[in-house]
Design a protein around this motif. Structure first.
Motif, PDB file in Angstrom:
ATOM      1  N   LEU A   1       0.841  -1.190   0.000  1.00 33.46           N
ATOM      2  CA  LEU A   1       0.000   0.000   0.000  1.00 33.46           C
ATOM      3  C   LEU A   1       0.877   1.242   0.000  1.00 33.46           C
ATOM      4  O   LEU A   1       1.975   1.228   0.531  1.00 33.46           O
ATOM      5  CB  LEU A   1      -0.878   0.034   1.257  1.00 33.46           C
ATOM      6  N   ALA A   2       0.355   2.295  -0.577  1.00 30.26           N
ATOM      7  CA  ALA A   2       1.066   3.569  -0.500  1.00 30.26           C
ATOM      8  C   ALA A   2       1.193   3.936   0.965  1.00 30.26           C
ATOM      9  O   ALA A   2       0.255   3.755   1.742  1.00 30.26           O
ATOM     10  CB  ALA A   2       0.290   4.643  -1.254  1.00 30.26           C
ATOM     11  N   ASP A   3       2.360   4.412   1.363  1.00 28.06           N
ATOM     12  CA  ASP A   3       2.568   4.742   2.767  1.00 28.06           C
ATOM     13  C   ASP A   3       1.881   6.054   3.077  1.00 28.06           C
ATOM     14  O   ASP A   3       2.258   7.107   2.576  1.00 28.06           O
ATOM     15  CB  ASP A   3       4.069   4.826   3.068  1.00 28.06           C
ATOM     16  N   GLY A   4       0.844   5.994   3.862  1.00 28.23           N
ATOM     17  CA  GLY A   4       0.090   7.176   4.258  1.00 28.23           C
ATOM     18  C   GLY A   4      -0.125   7.177   5.752  1.00 28.23           C
ATOM     19  O   GLY A   4       0.380   6.318   6.476  1.00 28.23           O
TER      20      GLY A   4
ATOM     21  N   GLU B   1      -6.992   7.957  13.505  1.00 26.61           N
ATOM     22  CA  GLU B   1      -6.603   6.708  14.167  1.00 26.61           C
ATOM     23  C   GLU B   1      -5.167   6.775  14.692  1.00 26.61           C
ATOM     24  O   GLU B   1      -4.787   5.981  15.548  1.00 26.61           O
ATOM     25  CB  GLU B   1      -6.703   5.525  13.196  1.00 26.61           C
ATOM     26  N   GLY B   2      -4.359   7.682  14.140  1.00 26.33           N
ATOM     27  CA  GLY B   2      -2.958   7.759  14.534  1.00 26.33           C
ATOM     28  C   GLY B   2      -2.149   6.576  14.038  1.00 26.33           C
ATOM     29  O   GLY B   2      -1.215   6.136  14.694  1.00 26.33           O
ATOM     30  N   LYS B   3      -2.527   6.050  12.867  1.00 28.41           N
ATOM     31  CA  LYS B   3      -1.877   4.866  12.325  1.00 28.41           C
ATOM     32  C   LYS B   3      -1.506   5.069  10.867  1.00 28.41           C
ATOM     33  O   LYS B   3      -2.154   5.817  10.151  1.00 28.41           O
ATOM     34  CB  LYS B   3      -2.816   3.656  12.410  1.00 28.41           C
ATOM     35  N   GLY B   4      -0.463   4.358  10.434  1.00 30.90           N
ATOM     36  CA  GLY B   4      -0.091   4.327   9.029  1.00 30.90           C
ATOM     37  C   GLY B   4      -0.908   3.277   8.297  1.00 30.90           C
ATOM     38  O   GLY B   4      -1.711   2.559   8.898  1.00 30.90           O
ATOM     39  N   THR B   5      -0.698   3.160   6.992  1.00 32.37           N
ATOM     40  CA  THR B   5      -1.500   2.235   6.188  1.00 32.37           C
ATOM     41  C   THR B   5      -1.325   0.782   6.620  1.00 32.37           C
ATOM     42  O   THR B   5      -2.307   0.036   6.685  1.00 32.37           O
ATOM     43  CB  THR B   5      -1.180   2.371   4.694  1.00 32.37           C
ATOM     44  N   ALA B   6      -0.110   0.370   6.923  1.00 34.56           N
ATOM     45  CA  ALA B   6       0.102  -1.022   7.334  1.00 34.56           C
ATOM     46  C   ALA B   6      -0.597  -1.306   8.659  1.00 34.56           C
ATOM     47  O   ALA B   6      -1.194  -2.367   8.842  1.00 34.56           O
ATOM     48  CB  ALA B   6       1.594  -1.325   7.441  1.00 34.56           C
TER      49      ALA B   6
ATOM     50  N   ARG C   1     -10.949   4.552   6.231  1.00 31.57           N
ATOM     51  CA  ARG C   1      -9.737   5.251   6.675  1.00 31.57           C
ATOM     52  C   ARG C   1      -8.504   4.768   5.914  1.00 31.57           C
ATOM     53  O   ARG C   1      -7.610   5.538   5.600  1.00 31.57           O
ATOM     54  CB  ARG C   1      -9.540   5.059   8.171  1.00 31.57           C
ATOM     55  N   LEU C   2      -8.483   3.475   5.610  1.00 29.03           N
ATOM     56  CA  LEU C   2      -7.370   2.915   4.851  1.00 29.03           C
ATOM     57  C   LEU C   2      -7.334   3.492   3.439  1.00 29.03           C
ATOM     58  O   LEU C   2      -6.275   3.845   2.924  1.00 29.03           O
ATOM     59  CB  LEU C   2      -7.478   1.394   4.813  1.00 29.03           C
ATOM     60  N   ILE C   3      -8.483   3.611   2.824  1.00 37.12           N
ATOM     61  CA  ILE C   3      -8.562   4.217   1.492  1.00 37.12           C
ATOM     62  C   ILE C   3      -8.043   5.643   1.540  1.00 37.12           C
ATOM     63  O   ILE C   3      -7.239   6.062   0.698  1.00 37.12           O
ATOM     64  CB  ILE C   3     -10.005   4.177   0.952  1.00 37.12           C
ATOM     65  N   TYR C   4      -8.450   6.398   2.543  1.00 36.22           N
ATOM     66  CA  TYR C   4      -7.984   7.775   2.675  1.00 36.22           C
ATOM     67  C   TYR C   4      -6.481   7.841   2.896  1.00 36.22           C
ATOM     68  O   TYR C   4      -5.767   8.623   2.239  1.00 36.22           O
ATOM     69  CB  TYR C   4      -8.710   8.490   3.819  1.00 36.22           C
ATOM     70  N   ALA C   5      -5.959   6.991   3.786  1.00 32.12           N
ATOM     71  CA  ALA C   5      -4.534   7.006   4.093  1.00 32.12           C
ATOM     72  C   ALA C   5      -3.696   6.583   2.888  1.00 32.12           C
ATOM     73  O   ALA C   5      -2.618   7.126   2.637  1.00 32.12           O
ATOM     74  CB  ALA C   5      -4.228   6.116   5.290  1.00 32.12           C
ATOM     75  N   ALA C   6      -4.196   5.621   2.110  1.00 27.56           N
ATOM     76  CA  ALA C   6      -3.427   5.085   0.992  1.00 27.56           C
ATOM     77  C   ALA C   6      -3.463   5.975  -0.239  1.00 27.56           C
ATOM     78  O   ALA C   6      -2.443   6.179  -0.884  1.00 27.56           O
ATOM     79  CB  ALA C   6      -3.915   3.689   0.640  1.00 27.56           C
TER      80      ALA C   6
END
Length: 83
Positions: free
Chosen positions: A36-39, A44-49, A73-78
């Motif tokens: 995944l793109a690193d976002g 949540e205070g979390k990265g994509t992974a 949230r994952l879609i937004y972060a990525a």
């Protein structure tokens, strides 16, 4: 595009980490972020992974509402798009 499904039985223990990383890199993925793109999600205070891990756990535990929230949230972060 046609879709083909094949079932194979293979143990991942037969492959070492270097072989798996090489395969992922050949496919154009980054192993640091599980492809995944690193976002980052500031809510949540979390990265994509980390979001992907939390999403996996929510789905595994049958918490579909939480899983859907984490998916958004994952879609937004990525990719930076809001669902």
């Amino acid at each position: 595009m046609p879709f083909v499904s094949v079932e194979v039985e293979v143990s991942l223990s037969k492959f070492d980490t270097e072989e798996l990383l090489e395969e992922l890199q050949e496919r154009g993925r980054k192993h640091e972020a599980i492809g995944l793109a690193d976002g980052y999600d500031p809510v949540e205070g979390k990265g994509t992974a980390q979001l992907a891990d939390a999403l996996y756990e929510a789905r595994r535990n049958g918490n579909d509402a939480r899983a859907l929230e984490l998916c958004d949230r994952l879609i937004y972060a990525a990719i930076g798009r809001i669902v």
